[in-house]
Design a protein around this motif. Structure first.
Motif, PDB file in Angstrom:
ATOM      1  N   GLY A 180       9.709   2.961  -4.503  1.00  0.00           N
ATOM      2  CA  GLY A 180       9.042   2.097  -5.156  1.00  0.00           C
ATOM      3  C   GLY A 180       8.894   1.170  -4.281  1.00  0.00           C
ATOM      4  O   GLY A 180       9.234   1.010  -3.045  1.00  0.00           O
ATOM      5  N   LEU A 181       8.121   0.149  -4.551  1.00  0.00           N
ATOM      6  CA  LEU A 181       7.391  -0.798  -3.618  1.00  0.00           C
ATOM      7  C   LEU A 181       8.453  -2.076  -3.285  1.00  0.00           C
ATOM      8  O   LEU A 181       9.152  -2.354  -4.330  1.00  0.00           O
ATOM      9  N   HIS A 182       8.293  -2.799  -2.286  1.00  0.00           N
ATOM     10  CA  HIS A 182       8.724  -3.994  -1.953  1.00  0.00           C
ATOM     11  C   HIS A 182      10.408  -3.994  -1.991  1.00  0.00           C
ATOM     12  O   HIS A 182      11.097  -4.842  -2.539  1.00  0.00           O
ATOM     13  N   ARG A 183      10.706  -2.907  -1.378  1.00  0.00           N
ATOM     14  CA  ARG A 183      12.268  -2.921  -1.461  1.00  0.00           C
ATOM     15  C   ARG A 183      12.813  -3.565  -0.042  1.00  0.00           C
ATOM     16  O   ARG A 183      12.369  -3.626   0.872  1.00  0.00           O
ATOM     17  N   ALA A 184      13.806  -4.266  -0.158  1.00  0.00           N
ATOM     18  CA  ALA A 184      14.766  -4.975   0.908  1.00  0.00           C
ATOM     19  C   ALA A 184      15.416  -3.853   1.657  1.00  0.00           C
ATOM     20  O   ALA A 184      15.841  -2.732   1.483  1.00  0.00           O
ATOM     21  N   PRO A 185      15.702  -3.935   3.023  1.00  0.00           N
ATOM     22  CA  PRO A 185      16.466  -3.010   3.663  1.00  0.00           C
ATOM     23  C   PRO A 185      17.536  -2.615   3.087  1.00  0.00           C
ATOM     24  O   PRO A 185      18.247  -1.381   3.062  1.00  0.00           O
ATOM     25  N   ASP A 186      18.452  -3.477   2.554  1.00  0.00           N
ATOM     26  CA  ASP A 186      19.683  -3.167   1.861  1.00  0.00           C
ATOM     27  C   ASP A 186      19.531  -2.520   0.599  1.00  0.00           C
ATOM     28  O   ASP A 186      20.337  -1.757   0.211  1.00  0.00           O
ATOM     29  N   GLU A 187      18.624  -2.485   0.041  1.00  0.00           N
ATOM     30  CA  GLU A 187      18.216  -1.778  -0.949  1.00  0.00           C
ATOM     31  C   GLU A 187      17.766  -0.284  -0.757  1.00  0.00           C
ATOM     32  O   GLU A 187      18.356   0.595  -1.402  1.00  0.00           O
ATOM     33  N   ILE A 188      17.241  -0.108   0.479  1.00  0.00           N
ATOM     34  CA  ILE A 188      16.760   1.241   1.086  1.00  0.00           C
ATOM     35  C   ILE A 188      18.103   1.727   1.222  1.00  0.00           C
ATOM     36  O   ILE A 188      18.209   3.098   1.035  1.00  0.00           O
ATOM     37  N   VAL A 189      19.099   1.148   2.026  1.00  0.00           N
ATOM     38  CA  VAL A 189      20.566   1.672   2.497  1.00  0.00           C
ATOM     39  C   VAL A 189      21.324   2.148   1.473  1.00  0.00           C
ATOM     40  O   VAL A 189      21.840   3.145   0.985  1.00  0.00           O
ATOM     41  N   GLN A 190      21.227   1.195   0.188  1.00  0.00           N
ATOM     42  CA  GLN A 190      22.044   1.831  -0.964  1.00  0.00           C
ATOM     43  C   GLN A 190      21.649   2.861  -1.727  1.00  0.00           C
ATOM     44  O   GLN A 190      22.411   3.702  -1.901  1.00  0.00           O
ATOM     45  N   HIS A 222       0.740  -1.271  -0.048  1.00  0.00           N
ATOM     46  CA  HIS A 222       0.089  -0.189   0.003  1.00  0.00           C
ATOM     47  C   HIS A 222       0.909   1.302  -0.015  1.00  0.00           C
ATOM     48  O   HIS A 222       1.512   1.643   0.866  1.00  0.00           O
ATOM     49  N   ASP A 223       0.832   2.056  -1.255  1.00  0.00           N
ATOM     50  CA  ASP A 223       1.786   3.308  -1.122  1.00  0.00           C
ATOM     51  C   ASP A 223       1.356   4.470  -1.578  1.00  0.00           C
ATOM     52  O   ASP A 223       1.650   5.415  -1.690  1.00  0.00           O
ATOM     53  N   ARG A 224      -0.069   4.483  -1.170  1.00  0.00           N
ATOM     54  CA  ARG A 224      -0.949   5.803  -1.369  1.00  0.00           C
ATOM     55  C   ARG A 224      -0.171   7.025  -0.494  1.00  0.00           C
ATOM     56  O   ARG A 224      -0.062   7.975  -0.987  1.00  0.00           O
ATOM     57  N   GLY A 225       0.102   6.546   0.787  1.00  0.00           N
ATOM     58  CA  GLY A 225       0.708   7.598   1.654  1.00  0.00           C
ATOM     59  C   GLY A 225       2.042   8.177   1.213  1.00  0.00           C
ATOM     60  O   GLY A 225       2.252   9.196   1.378  1.00  0.00           O
ATOM     61  N   ALA A 226       2.951   7.074   0.729  1.00  0.00           N
ATOM     62  CA  ALA A 226       4.329   7.557   0.164  1.00  0.00           C
ATOM     63  C   ALA A 226       4.062   8.510  -0.933  1.00  0.00           C
ATOM     64  O   ALA A 226       4.941   9.524  -0.885  1.00  0.00           O
ATOM     65  N   HIS A 227       3.377   8.175  -1.579  1.00  0.00           N
ATOM     66  CA  HIS A 227       2.979   8.987  -2.971  1.00  0.00           C
ATOM     67  C   HIS A 227       2.566  10.378  -2.535  1.00  0.00           C
ATOM     68  O   HIS A 227       3.172  11.514  -2.790  1.00  0.00           O
TER      69      HIS A 227
END
Length: 139
Positions: free
Chosen positions: A44-54, A22-27
Motif C-alpha cells: 500500500g501507499l505511504h509506508r515508513a521504512p520501519d513498516e516495510i521492514v516489519q 504514484h503506485d501504478r507501476g507497483a500495481h
C-alpha cells in the motif's frame, strides 16, 4: 512430487516507501509477479521504512521490491536496508528497486545491498527472470 513442486513459491513484498503517491507501476509489477507464479504482498501507499521492514520480516519474504519515484531513494532505501540488518533478514532477502533513480545514485544503492535497479520501461520478463535467478532458495 518433483523437487520443483516441493520448493515453495518465491515470496515477494512490493513496497511503496515514503510520501510517493504514484503506485501504478507497483500495481503492474505486483500483478506480473503473481501471474509468474510468485506469492506477492503489496504494502500500500505511504509506508515508513520501519513498516516495510516489519512487513518483510513478518511475511518471511525472499524478495523485497521497493518502488520509489519521490527522489528520496538515498534516504529511504538505506533506512530499509538498515532495518533488515537489525532483524537479521538482510542476508536472506533479495532487494530490488524500481522507479526513477538517477544514474549517479545507482552505484551507491548497489554498494548498500540493492541487487538491481529497474527503471521505467524495463520489460516485465527481465525483472521476473532476474528475480528467479537471484532469489534465495528456501525449502
Amino acid at each position: 512430487m518433483s523437487a520443483e513442486q516441493e520448493r515453495r513459491a518465491i515470496r515477494c513484498l512490493v513496497a511503496k516507501v515514503g510520501l510517493d503517491g504514484h503506485d501504478r507501476g507497483a500495481h503492474v509489477i505486483t500483478r506480473a509477479l503473481r501471474d509468474a507464479g510468485f506469492e506477492v504482498v503489496y504494502s500500500g501507499l505511504h509506508r515508513a521504512p520501519d513498516e516495510i521492514v516489519q512487513a518483510a520480516v513478518q511475511e518471511d519474504v525472499d524478495v523485497l521490491g521497493i518502488s520509489i519515484l519521490s527522489g528520496a531513494h538515498n534516504t529511504l532505501v538505506p533506512k530499509v536496508i538498515e532495518g533488515l540488518k537489525e532483524y537479521g533478514a538482510f542476508e536472506d532477502t533479495l532487494i530490488v528497486v524500481g522507479g526513477i533513480i538517477p544514474d549517479d545514485d545507482k552505484a551507491e544503492l548497489k554498494e548498500l545491498g540493492v541487487a538491481e535497479i529497474f527503471g521505467p520501461g524495463t520489460p516485465m520478463e527481465e525483472t521476473i527472470a532476474f528475480i528467479r535467478e537471484h532469489a534465495p532458495e528456501r525449502a
